[in-house]
Scaffold this motif. Structure first.
Motif, PDB file in Angstrom:
ATOM      1  N   GLU A  64      10.646   3.104   5.718  1.00 20.39           N
ATOM      2  CA  GLU A  64      10.294   1.699   5.808  1.00 20.39           C
ATOM      3  C   GLU A  64      11.303   1.403   6.778  1.00 20.39           C
ATOM      4  O   GLU A  64      12.557   1.342   6.673  1.00 20.39           O
ATOM      5  N   PHE A  78       9.243   4.982  11.586  1.00 21.08           N
ATOM      6  CA  PHE A  78       8.479   6.060  12.053  1.00 21.08           C
ATOM      7  C   PHE A  78       8.053   5.976  13.583  1.00 21.08           C
ATOM      8  O   PHE A  78       7.669   4.871  14.111  1.00 21.08           O
ATOM      9  N   GLY A  89      -6.368  -7.875   0.040  1.00 16.82           N
ATOM     10  CA  GLY A  89      -5.477  -6.898   0.771  1.00 16.82           C
ATOM     11  C   GLY A  89      -4.754  -5.956  -0.225  1.00 16.82           C
ATOM     12  O   GLY A  89      -4.796  -4.776  -0.131  1.00 16.82           O
ATOM     13  N   MET A  90      -3.969  -6.647  -1.123  1.00 18.42           N
ATOM     14  CA  MET A  90      -3.013  -5.887  -2.083  1.00 18.42           C
ATOM     15  C   MET A  90      -3.733  -4.968  -3.066  1.00 18.42           C
ATOM     16  O   MET A  90      -3.466  -3.821  -3.367  1.00 18.42           O
ATOM     17  N   HIS A  97      -0.058 -15.052  -2.253  1.00 12.26           N
ATOM     18  CA  HIS A  97      -0.712 -13.837  -2.273  1.00 12.26           C
ATOM     19  C   HIS A  97      -1.437 -13.872  -3.757  1.00 12.26           C
ATOM     20  O   HIS A  97      -0.613 -13.717  -4.783  1.00 12.26           O
ATOM     21  N   VAL A  98      -2.672 -13.985  -3.801  1.00  8.91           N
ATOM     22  CA  VAL A  98      -3.377 -13.823  -4.993  1.00  8.91           C
ATOM     23  C   VAL A  98      -3.581 -12.257  -5.296  1.00  8.91           C
ATOM     24  O   VAL A  98      -3.839 -11.545  -4.483  1.00  8.91           O
ATOM     25  N   GLN A 133       3.761 -11.802   6.518  1.00  8.89           N
ATOM     26  CA  GLN A 133       2.845 -12.640   5.585  1.00  8.89           C
ATOM     27  C   GLN A 133       3.304 -12.854   4.157  1.00  8.89           C
ATOM     28  O   GLN A 133       2.805 -13.745   3.595  1.00  8.89           O
ATOM     29  N   ARG A 185      10.636 -10.545   4.346  1.00 10.14           N
ATOM     30  CA  ARG A 185      11.368  -9.603   5.187  1.00 10.14           C
ATOM     31  C   ARG A 185      10.357  -9.645   6.563  1.00 10.14           C
ATOM     32  O   ARG A 185       9.095  -9.833   6.492  1.00 10.14           O
ATOM     33  N   SER A 203       0.885  -1.138  -0.045  1.00 10.21           N
ATOM     34  CA  SER A 203      -0.149   0.135  -0.089  1.00 10.21           C
ATOM     35  C   SER A 203       1.036   1.393   0.040  1.00 10.21           C
ATOM     36  O   SER A 203       0.533   2.244  -0.632  1.00 10.21           O
ATOM     37  N   ASP A 220      -3.902  -1.702   4.971  1.00 12.46           N
ATOM     38  CA  ASP A 220      -4.204  -2.695   5.980  1.00 12.46           C
ATOM     39  C   ASP A 220      -4.802  -1.824   7.174  1.00 12.46           C
ATOM     40  O   ASP A 220      -5.281  -2.120   8.093  1.00 12.46           O
ATOM     41  N   ARG A 230       4.379 -13.350  -3.298  1.00 11.04           N
ATOM     42  CA  ARG A 230       4.105 -12.279  -2.857  1.00 11.04           C
ATOM     43  C   ARG A 230       5.300 -11.264  -2.775  1.00 11.04           C
ATOM     44  O   ARG A 230       5.430 -10.116  -3.255  1.00 11.04           O
TER      45      ARG A 230
HETATM   46  C1  LIG Z   1      -1.589 -14.891   5.702  1.00 11.59           C
HETATM   47  C2  LIG Z   1      -1.909 -13.649   4.796  1.00 11.59           C
HETATM   48  C3  LIG Z   1      -2.301 -14.057   3.536  1.00 11.59           C
HETATM   49  C4  LIG Z   1      -2.486 -13.065   2.542  1.00 11.59           C
HETATM   50  N1  LIG Z   1      -3.001 -13.261   1.252  1.00 11.59           N
HETATM   51  C5  LIG Z   1      -3.035 -12.131   0.456  1.00 11.59           C
HETATM   52  C6  LIG Z   1      -3.661 -12.395  -0.780  1.00 11.59           C
HETATM   53  O1  LIG Z   1      -3.735 -13.558  -1.236  1.00 11.59           O
HETATM   54  N2  LIG Z   1      -3.982 -11.219  -1.774  1.00 11.59           N
HETATM   55  C7  LIG Z   1      -3.665 -10.042  -1.194  1.00 11.59           C
HETATM   56  O2  LIG Z   1      -3.829  -9.097  -2.064  1.00 11.59           O
HETATM   57  N3  LIG Z   1      -3.635  -9.903   0.147  1.00 11.59           N
HETATM   58  C8  LIG Z   1      -3.491 -10.926   1.112  1.00 11.59           C
HETATM   59  N4  LIG Z   1      -3.028 -10.673   2.524  1.00 11.59           N
HETATM   60  C9  LIG Z   1      -3.119  -9.245   2.762  1.00 11.59           C
HETATM   61  C10 LIG Z   1      -1.860  -8.310   2.178  1.00 11.59           C
HETATM   62  O3  LIG Z   1      -0.642  -8.925   2.813  1.00 11.59           O
HETATM   63  C11 LIG Z   1      -1.939  -6.977   2.818  1.00 11.59           C
HETATM   64  O4  LIG Z   1      -3.391  -6.640   2.630  1.00 11.59           O
HETATM   65  C12 LIG Z   1      -1.175  -6.174   1.750  1.00 11.59           C
HETATM   66  O5  LIG Z   1       0.306  -6.422   2.122  1.00 11.59           O
HETATM   67  C13 LIG Z   1      -1.238  -4.713   2.064  1.00 11.59           C
HETATM   68  O6  LIG Z   1      -1.008  -4.248   3.298  1.00 11.59           O
HETATM   69  P1  LIG Z   1      -0.104  -2.991   3.428  1.00 11.59           P
HETATM   70  O7  LIG Z   1       1.132  -2.606   2.781  1.00 11.59           O
HETATM   71  O8  LIG Z   1      -1.334  -2.079   3.699  1.00 11.59           O
HETATM   72  O9  LIG Z   1       0.421  -3.254   5.103  1.00 11.59           O
HETATM   73  P2  LIG Z   1       1.665  -4.328   5.223  1.00 11.59           P
HETATM   74  O10 LIG Z   1       1.574  -5.351   4.350  1.00 11.59           O
HETATM   75  O11 LIG Z   1       1.550  -4.773   6.638  1.00 11.59           O
HETATM   76  O12 LIG Z   1       3.007  -3.366   5.275  1.00 11.59           O
HETATM   77  C14 LIG Z   1       3.295  -2.427   6.123  1.00 11.59           C
HETATM   78  C15 LIG Z   1       4.672  -1.953   5.941  1.00 11.59           C
HETATM   79  O13 LIG Z   1       5.013  -0.875   6.781  1.00 11.59           O
HETATM   80  C16 LIG Z   1       6.174  -1.290   7.582  1.00 11.59           C
HETATM   81  N5  LIG Z   1       6.337  -0.536   8.968  1.00 11.59           N
HETATM   82  C17 LIG Z   1       5.371  -0.743   9.876  1.00 11.59           C
HETATM   83  N6  LIG Z   1       5.396  -0.217  10.816  1.00 11.59           N
HETATM   84  C18 LIG Z   1       6.450   0.987  10.428  1.00 11.59           C
HETATM   85  C19 LIG Z   1       6.953   1.874  11.038  1.00 11.59           C
HETATM   86  N7  LIG Z   1       6.834   2.254  12.618  1.00 11.59           N
HETATM   87  N8  LIG Z   1       8.138   2.638  10.632  1.00 11.59           N
HETATM   88  C20 LIG Z   1       8.458   2.354   9.074  1.00 11.59           C
HETATM   89  N9  LIG Z   1       7.852   1.152   8.648  1.00 11.59           N
HETATM   90  C21 LIG Z   1       6.821   0.601   9.269  1.00 11.59           C
HETATM   91  C22 LIG Z   1       6.320  -2.574   7.630  1.00 11.59           C
HETATM   92  O14 LIG Z   1       7.511  -3.165   7.834  1.00 11.59           O
HETATM   93  C23 LIG Z   1       5.526  -3.108   6.057  1.00 11.59           C
HETATM   94  O15 LIG Z   1       6.701  -3.019   5.153  1.00 11.59           O
HETATM   95  C24 LIG Z   1      -2.541 -11.580   3.249  1.00 11.59           C
HETATM   96  C25 LIG Z   1      -2.264 -11.332   4.571  1.00 11.59           C
HETATM   97  C26 LIG Z   1      -2.147 -12.553   5.569  1.00 11.59           C
HETATM   98  C27 LIG Z   1      -1.785 -12.233   6.726  1.00 11.59           C
END
Ligand SMILES: Cc1cc2nc3c(=O)[nH]c(=O)nc-3n(C[C@H](O)[C@H](O)[C@H](O)COP(=O)(O)OP(=O)(O)OC[C@H]3O[C@@H](n4cnc5c(N)ncnc54)[C@H](O)[C@@H]3O)c2cc1C
Length: 420
Positions: free
Chosen positions: A21, A125, A311-312, A42-43, A37, A32, A2, A299, A100
């Motif tokens: 990050e 952050f 989610g992605m 990840h679809v 996750q 990482r 995201s 998320d 993923r």
């Molecule tokens: C088991 C599992 C399976 C999944 N399968 C799918 C799927 O099939 N298809 C799909 O689309 N989605 C799937 N998802 C969901 C998907 O992983 C997330 O929705 C997607 O990664 C988007 O999330 P995000 O980028 O908002 O948050 P995140 O992926 O949680 O990324 C947050 C980022 O912020 C960073 N961060 C956090 N706190 C700080 C801080 N204080 N300072 C600096 N950086 C920070 C973290 O290191 C990370 O890089 C799955 C999730 C899980 C748990």
């Protein structure tokens, strides 16, 4: 994901964009710590793929060049539900498959190529810079040595994921925190990788469906492998021991589920496990006051039961909404304009995921109105889709977030579902 999509979105509106990050960023497609996750399949749904393609023209080609595959979901996905497989669909439905880590790597490299975006890893952050008159004016962060620093900004995007600290921060600074809708599903994942014969492209998908609290899926990915997952819901915990894994895989009414891990070589060393207690949705869209200079995406707003793979895609669509709102309104009241727009698209995905979760009587949380009736209708649709390819097409397009769930009620679909 995201955060990367949001960086691309705001790069059109600002001279300089910095992505902070906390993890050290890998050179290649690697998992990482900050996104554990990443070890699990990840679809990428079609709405997410086309949005990333808009942001990064040639995105799908990049993924394929790095080993990903474009399969035809209409004919190459074997989707079992309600006692049978969906009929093959009549129209080609592209589905981009990769790990993923590869999706993330390709996205990150494309962001790295943007001239006005600076990717800074090892930056944690810790707080927003806040002035009550002007709102959020930047962030404070710590680098790998623990040294504190401040970065000024006209706009801050919180994409820190499910554990986002923005709700607590809002309360500490005299704002209301968003209400939270939480739907408890108690899902566990156990994942392995399997050797896949070159040219074999089948996607297997058997989601949990009552009374069966178990799901299984095999997704073809790079390096001639399948990612193979077992899913358990409501306490039917998936195993981490190989014998128990095989026994669990054998418990499905679908022969491939047991056959694949028994017959194909395991290319991963361990069975990776992931617990996911509940879907949560923070209702930022209902707030009447929000600090200027800050928005939240991905998320950090809504974290969905991962079984439906949303989610992605929602993270990418949120970024698109930030882009559109900035283009139309500029920074004035950006958050108050953006959150309701994001809520409309989150609602589509939330209804699909939570609606299916409420098929299980054990699921707790706020149930959207009309869920039981709609579920009965969709169950009938799915049974009919075992032999009706038009219904397969209609259902898949909703599942892929290409169309809203209400399209399943269109007369041309409804009569196929309801006729005796
Ligand atoms: C088991 C599992 C399976 C999944 N399968 C799918 C799927 O099939 N298809 C799909 O689309 N989605 C799937 N998802 C969901 C998907 O992983 C997330 O929705 C997607 O990664 C988007 O999330 P995000 O980028 O908002 O948050 P995140 O992926 O949680 O990324 C947050 C980022 O912020 C960073 N961060 C956090 N706190 C700080 C801080 N204080 N300072 C600096 N950086 C920070 C973290 O290191 C990370 O890089 C799955 C999730 C899980 C748990």
């Amino acid at each position: 994901m995201s955060g990367l999509a949001a960086a691309r979105a705001v790069s059109d509106a600002f001279d300089e964009v910095a992505v902070l990050e906390r993890d050290p960023l890998p050179e290649g497609p690697e998992t990482r710590a900050g996104a554990p996750q990443t070890d699990h399949p990840h679809v990428l749904l079609e709405a997410g793929r086309t949005t990333l393609e808009d942001f990064f023209p040639g995105f799908s080609e990049d993924v394929i060049r790095n080993g990903g595959l474009m399969v035809d979901a209409a004919t190459e996905m074997k989707y079992y539900e309600n006692g049978g497989f969906f009929a093959d669909g009549p129209n080609r439905l592209p589905m981009l498959c990769a790990s993923r880590a590869l999706f993330e790597h390709v996205t990150r490299e494309r962001v790295r190529d943007l001239e006005n975006v600076d990717l800074r890893d090892g930056c944690r952050f810790v707080d927003y810079v806040f002035e009550s008159k002007d709102g959020v004016r930047g962030v404070r962060y710590r680098d790998e040595d623990g040294t504190g620093a401040t970065l000024s900004a006209d706009l801050v995007v919180d994409a820190t994921g499910r554990t986002s600290r923005t709700p607590a921060w809002l309360e500490e600074h005299g704002f209301r925190a968003p209400d939270v809708d939480e739907v408890t599903v108690d899902v566990t994942y156990s994942t392995i990788r399997l050797d896949r014969p070159t040219g074999e492209r089948t996607v297997l998908f058997v989601p949990p469906s009552p009374p069966r609290t178990r799901g299984v899926a095999a997704i073809p990915i790079e390096d001639d492998q399948w990612e193979f997952i077992l899913q358990g819901i409501h306490g039917d915990t998936t195993p981490t021991d190989p014998d128990a894994f095989l026994a669990f895989a054998n418990s499905f009414p679908v022969a491939e589920a047991g056959r694949l891990p028994a017959e194909r070589e395991w290319t991963s060393e361990e069975i990776r496990h992931y617990p996911f207690p509940s879907s949560i949705r923070r209702r930022y869209d209902e707030l009447e006051a929000f600090p200027d200079g800050l928005v939240v995406t991905g998320d950090a707003i809504a974290s969905f039961n991962p079984v439906y793979g949303q989610g992605m895609s929602i993270g990418a669509l949120d970024a698109l909404m930030v882009h559109r709102t900035l283009a139309e309104n500029g920074l004035d009241d950006l958050a108050l304009e953006y959150f309701p727009r994001a809520a409309d698209l989150i609602e589509q995905a939330w209804r699909v995921a939570v609606g299916a979760d409420f098929e299980f009587p054990q699921t707790t949380g706020p149930k959207p109105r009309g869920t039981d009736l709609f579920n009965r209708y969709v169950n009938r649709l799915i049974r009919k889709a075992h032999a009706d390819d038009e219904l397969t097409d209609a259902f898949y397009r909703v599942f892929r977030l290409e169309r809203s769930a209400t399209t399943l009620l269109r007369p041309g679909i409804a009569w196929r579902v309801l006729r005796p």
